[in-house]
Design a protein around this motif. Structure first.
Motif, PDB file in Angstrom:
ATOM      1  N   THR A 144     -36.046  -2.234  12.597  1.00  0.00           N
ATOM      2  CA  THR A 144     -35.513  -1.004  12.570  1.00  0.00           C
ATOM      3  C   THR A 144     -34.244  -1.566  12.853  1.00  0.00           C
ATOM      4  O   THR A 144     -32.673  -1.069  13.049  1.00  0.00           O
ATOM      5  N   GLY A 145     -33.670  -2.536  12.839  1.00  0.00           N
ATOM      6  CA  GLY A 145     -32.460  -3.477  13.472  1.00  0.00           C
ATOM      7  C   GLY A 145     -31.819  -3.325  11.885  1.00  0.00           C
ATOM      8  O   GLY A 145     -31.897  -3.220  10.980  1.00  0.00           O
ATOM      9  N   ALA A 149     -31.676  -4.488   7.819  1.00  0.00           N
ATOM     10  CA  ALA A 149     -32.043  -3.582   6.628  1.00  0.00           C
ATOM     11  C   ALA A 149     -30.759  -4.984   5.839  1.00  0.00           C
ATOM     12  O   ALA A 149     -30.324  -4.893   4.675  1.00  0.00           O
ATOM     13  N   ILE A 150     -29.557  -5.634   6.588  1.00  0.00           N
ATOM     14  CA  ILE A 150     -28.326  -5.784   5.303  1.00  0.00           C
ATOM     15  C   ILE A 150     -28.554  -7.471   5.268  1.00  0.00           C
ATOM     16  O   ILE A 150     -28.365  -7.541   3.821  1.00  0.00           O
ATOM     17  N   PHE A 151     -29.930  -8.025   5.962  1.00  0.00           N
ATOM     18  CA  PHE A 151     -29.752  -9.532   5.446  1.00  0.00           C
ATOM     19  C   PHE A 151     -30.739  -9.947   4.963  1.00  0.00           C
ATOM     20  O   PHE A 151     -30.916 -11.185   4.484  1.00  0.00           O
ATOM     21  N   VAL A 152     -32.088  -8.681   5.514  1.00  0.00           N
ATOM     22  CA  VAL A 152     -33.325  -9.357   4.769  1.00  0.00           C
ATOM     23  C   VAL A 152     -33.932  -8.926   4.129  1.00  0.00           C
ATOM     24  O   VAL A 152     -33.841  -9.292   2.719  1.00  0.00           O
ATOM     25  N   ALA A 153     -33.530  -7.277   4.093  1.00  0.00           N
ATOM     26  CA  ALA A 153     -34.185  -6.315   2.887  1.00  0.00           C
ATOM     27  C   ALA A 153     -33.489  -6.469   1.457  1.00  0.00           C
ATOM     28  O   ALA A 153     -34.556  -6.954   0.776  1.00  0.00           O
ATOM     29  N   PRO A 154     -32.261  -6.698   1.545  1.00  0.00           N
ATOM     30  CA  PRO A 154     -31.814  -7.468  -0.005  1.00  0.00           C
ATOM     31  C   PRO A 154     -32.684  -8.225  -1.126  1.00  0.00           C
ATOM     32  O   PRO A 154     -33.022  -7.677  -1.761  1.00  0.00           O
ATOM     33  N   PHE A 155     -32.634  -8.663  -0.451  1.00  0.00           N
ATOM     34  CA  PHE A 155     -32.947 -10.197  -1.091  1.00  0.00           C
ATOM     35  C   PHE A 155     -35.120 -10.053  -0.815  1.00  0.00           C
ATOM     36  O   PHE A 155     -35.624 -10.870  -1.895  1.00  0.00           O
ATOM     37  N   VAL A 156     -35.579  -9.519   0.293  1.00  0.00           N
ATOM     38  CA  VAL A 156     -36.816  -9.690  -0.174  1.00  0.00           C
ATOM     39  C   VAL A 156     -37.245  -8.646  -1.134  1.00  0.00           C
ATOM     40  O   VAL A 156     -38.024  -8.612  -1.771  1.00  0.00           O
ATOM     41  N   THR A 281     -23.085  -0.341   3.787  1.00  0.00           N
ATOM     42  CA  THR A 281     -21.831   0.876   4.356  1.00  0.00           C
ATOM     43  C   THR A 281     -22.859   1.918   4.710  1.00  0.00           C
ATOM     44  O   THR A 281     -22.717   2.542   5.218  1.00  0.00           O
ATOM     45  N   ALA A 282     -24.179   2.305   4.046  1.00  0.00           N
ATOM     46  CA  ALA A 282     -25.095   2.985   5.054  1.00  0.00           C
ATOM     47  C   ALA A 282     -25.202   2.861   6.794  1.00  0.00           C
ATOM     48  O   ALA A 282     -26.155   4.271   7.059  1.00  0.00           O
ATOM     49  N   THR A 283     -25.369   1.551   6.846  1.00  0.00           N
ATOM     50  CA  THR A 283     -25.815   1.355   8.854  1.00  0.00           C
ATOM     51  C   THR A 283     -24.639   1.560   9.371  1.00  0.00           C
ATOM     52  O   THR A 283     -25.004   1.770  10.509  1.00  0.00           O
ATOM     53  N   SER A 286     -19.220   5.432   7.819  1.00  0.00           N
ATOM     54  CA  SER A 286     -20.094   6.855   9.194  1.00  0.00           C
ATOM     55  C   SER A 286     -17.932   7.769   8.900  1.00  0.00           C
ATOM     56  O   SER A 286     -16.931   7.163   8.387  1.00  0.00           O
ATOM     57  N   GLY A 287     -18.589   8.983   8.249  1.00  0.00           N
ATOM     58  CA  GLY A 287     -17.210   9.775   8.675  1.00  0.00           C
ATOM     59  C   GLY A 287     -16.767   9.713   7.048  1.00  0.00           C
ATOM     60  O   GLY A 287     -17.020   9.695   5.926  1.00  0.00           O
ATOM     61  N   PRO A 288     -15.355   9.817   7.094  1.00  0.00           N
ATOM     62  CA  PRO A 288     -14.392  10.055   5.281  1.00  0.00           C
ATOM     63  C   PRO A 288     -14.524   8.953   4.846  1.00  0.00           C
ATOM     64  O   PRO A 288     -14.486   9.075   3.922  1.00  0.00           O
ATOM     65  N   THR A 289     -14.577   6.944   5.598  1.00  0.00           N
ATOM     66  CA  THR A 289     -15.219   6.277   5.244  1.00  0.00           C
ATOM     67  C   THR A 289     -16.147   6.148   3.996  1.00  0.00           C
ATOM     68  O   THR A 289     -16.163   5.807   2.731  1.00  0.00           O
ATOM     69  N   LEU A 290     -17.430   6.822   4.700  1.00  0.00           N
ATOM     70  CA  LEU A 290     -18.754   6.882   4.017  1.00  0.00           C
ATOM     71  C   LEU A 290     -18.743   7.909   2.627  1.00  0.00           C
ATOM     72  O   LEU A 290     -19.336   7.461   1.671  1.00  0.00           O
ATOM     73  N   MET A 291     -17.469   9.374   2.757  1.00  0.00           N
ATOM     74  CA  MET A 291     -17.134   9.789   1.216  1.00  0.00           C
ATOM     75  C   MET A 291     -16.148   9.262  -0.057  1.00  0.00           C
ATOM     76  O   MET A 291     -16.837   9.153  -0.971  1.00  0.00           O
TER      77      MET A 291
END
Length: 480
Positions: A144-145, A149-156, A281-283, A286-291
């Motif tokens: 859940t860290g 989510a950023i460095f491991v999940a995309p490649f796997v 971006t999702a992690t 937040s706020g206006p930047t996310l939109m």
């Protein structure tokens, strides 16, 4: 037409499938087909991995640092229902996009099952192991860290989803004829992965809210997450994996060895980079930047992919028309066949017309359309130098098959289809009038029933039938 050993080796080298022997019974042909047994082995693998994944995520488990809450049997069917609301429409869209030379149904199902079973199971375990090596801790679940989510999940995840594409390219590269084929297969793998992943996310939020006190109910929390993941960001996994599918399709349809090596690697790197950017971006945003990232970057990428697919569909139509025109110039095809086979609307209309002619005509129409499409892509592969002289033998087989189907199949529909004649008019109810007994309005040739007072035989005929009205004897002209 039997093939020699040299012709068989050339056919296998070019990836051309073997023409089935009609003298062999269909059950024997099925049992001797190696692709059938590969499909059976994959189905057993899918079932085993689903059971193992169920045991990992549904019951509560004790993990180092705490207790990991499972989905529970109550939340599982609800989560599966909301996840299916996204998976079914997306799968139908990909089915429709693969129209010129669609893959067989079992290939679609195997690709979807690979993403749903193999990719999710392997990714969940590898992500957890890699995250634990980074010493990430979060409620007892090391996956859940943010760094995982950023460095491991995309490649796997992208590597596990795209593995099935490389397997199809090795075993059935003759079937991957365009970039649309790569996009559809990759998209279905991504949809299957997102389907199971959404079940996990929906079930976890449902179970978490059920065990805590808050202003919303567990079902409302699940619906809110389903709106975010299942509607607003449903394009994520199919879009990412499509990059790998495009790269692999370019490599298969190119003669250069450099392109065949660089294109799949570039496609995988693009998929992983997009996945990494999305998770970042999702992690962290937040706020206006996310939109802004959503409406300014994500949605334009999706729109660009849709435009790319539509343009590719028109491009494939032009390719089929141009390649089939070569056979028309040589006298092998009729003048209307290249035009009819290159238009989706005409092909669908031909199938609609054949549907009302009978099952055999419909099957022959489907076979004729598939034969013309395969003939066009085979001609394109020969001209590109992808397939050597082994394609000439296949070319003769397809042309001979087209000669047999031309008389029964609907290739260029005209007019209206032969709809069945259904009579919805009710027969007019005829009143039980009494039989006429004399000439007149109710007699022979009359139009109205006889009055009730006139019984049959009671009215005289001939001169005696003349009757005069009574006259007042005291009547006279008025006096002057």
């Amino acid at each position: 037409m039997s093939e020699t050993v040299a012709e068989r080796r050339a056919r296998i080298r070019s990836g051309i499938p073997k023409e089935p022997d009609p003298s062999v019974p269909p059950p024997k042909r099925l049992l001797t087909n190696h692709l059938f047994w590969i499909g059976v082995a994959l189905l057993f693998t899918y079932a085993i991995l689903l059971v193992l994944l169920y045991q990992q995520v549904v019951p509560d488990r004790e993990v180092p640092g705490g207790r990991l809450i499972g989905l529970g049997t109550e939340a599982l069917p609800k989560a599966a229902w909301y996840a299916a609301l996204t998976a079914i429409p997306l799968s139908l869209i990909f089915f429709f996009a693969d129209r010129f030379r669609p893959q067989r149904l079992w290939i679609w199902l195997l690709v979807f099952g690979w993403g749903a079973c193999v990719a999710t199971f392997v990714s969940a375990n590898v992500n957890s192991w890699a995250a634990s090596q980074l010493s990430i801790i979060g409620d007892g679940d090391p996956a859940t860290g943010a760094r995982a989510a950023i460095f491991v999940a995309p490649f796997v995840e992208e590597s596990t989803k795209a593995t099935v594409l490389f397997g199809i390219a090795i075993l059935m590269r003759y079937r991957m004829v365009s970039r649309i084929s790569g996009i559809v297969l990759a998209g279905l793998s991504g949809v299957g992965f997102a389907f199971v992943e959404n079940i996990l996310y929906y079930g976890r939020v449902y179970r978490y809210v059920a065990q805590t006190f808050g202003p919303i109910t567990p079902l409302e929390a699940m619906q809110s997450l389903a709106f975010q993941r299942g509607l607003l960001t449903c394009f994520g996994h199919p879009l990412f994996t499509s990059m790998a599918g495009i790269g692999l399709a370019i490599a298969i349809r190119h003669k250069s060895k450099v392109v065949r090596i660089v294109a799949p690697v570039a496609g995988f790197c693009a998929a992983a980079f997009l996945h990494m950017a999305f998770n970042t971006t999702a992690t962290l945003v937040s706020g206006p930047t996310l939109m802004f990232m959503y409406f300014g970057v994500a949605l334009p990428l999706v729109l660009a992919m849709i435009i790319f697919v539509v343009r590719q569909m028109f491009r494939e139509g032009r390719l089929i028309r141009e390649r089939l025109t070569d056979y028309h110039r040589l006298g092998w095809l009729l003048d209307v066949e290249p035009q009819s086979a290159s238009r989706l609307r005409t092909r669908l209309r031909a199938l609609w017309h054949a549907l009302f002619l009978g099952p055999y005509e419909f099957i022959d129409t489907v076979r004729a359309q598939r034969t013309l499409t395969e003939l066009a892509y085979l001609r394109d592969a020969i001209t590109r130098g992808i397939i050597d002289d082994a394609g000439l033998r296949r070319e003769k087989i397809l042309l001979a098959r087209m000669q047999e189907l031309r008389g029964r199949a609907v290739l260029h529909p005209t007019g209206r289809a032969r709809y069945p004649k259904l009579s919805f008019r009710r027969k007019a109810e005829i009143e039980n009038y009494p039989a006429p007994s004399y000439p007149g309005p109710a007699g022979i040739g009359g139009y109205f029933p006889a009055p009730n007072s006139a019984a049959p035989g009671s009215v005289p005929l001939g001169q005696t039938a003349t009757q005069y009205s009574e006259v007042d004897p005291n009547w006279k002209p008025p006096s002057q």
